[in-house]
Design a protein around this motif. Sequence first.
Motif: not given
Length: 139
Positions: A43-45, A51-52, A64-65, A135-137
């Motif tokens: 999902t996050y690649w 976000g975190r 962290g992003s 992921f927490k935007p």
Amino acid sequence: MASSDTVGAVPVPSTDADWRERLTPEQYQVARGGGTERAFTGTYWNTKQEGRYDCICCGSPLFGSSAKFDSGTGWPSFWDGLDPAAITTIEDRSHGMVRTEIRCANCEAHLGHLFHDGPGPTGLRYCVNSASLDFKPVE
């Protein structure tokens, strides 16, 4: 760990059955079973949003992003974690090689591996499975 151990409001399960109930089959296989998702499928690649990234199992803040970079590997990659105490490392001799496995220090979830081929300022690449992250935007 006892089931009453928490990070924030997220209780940490104490049994395998509790983990299986909480996580999807893929999350369980990766985070609790030490598996690896296929490159370019997580999902996050390729997430570029600010976000975190927290541990999928216990909610501990991990990355962290601002430390995320495109490593070209197909997995989320970070040059540093948010808190050095939040991530532990162990030697991984599986698959005929020696690597450094990274785990959540709070619940021991398998996150991925650490390599020494990342960008500055650390030169590190925390190569992490999306299935191990939440992921927490930034709002």
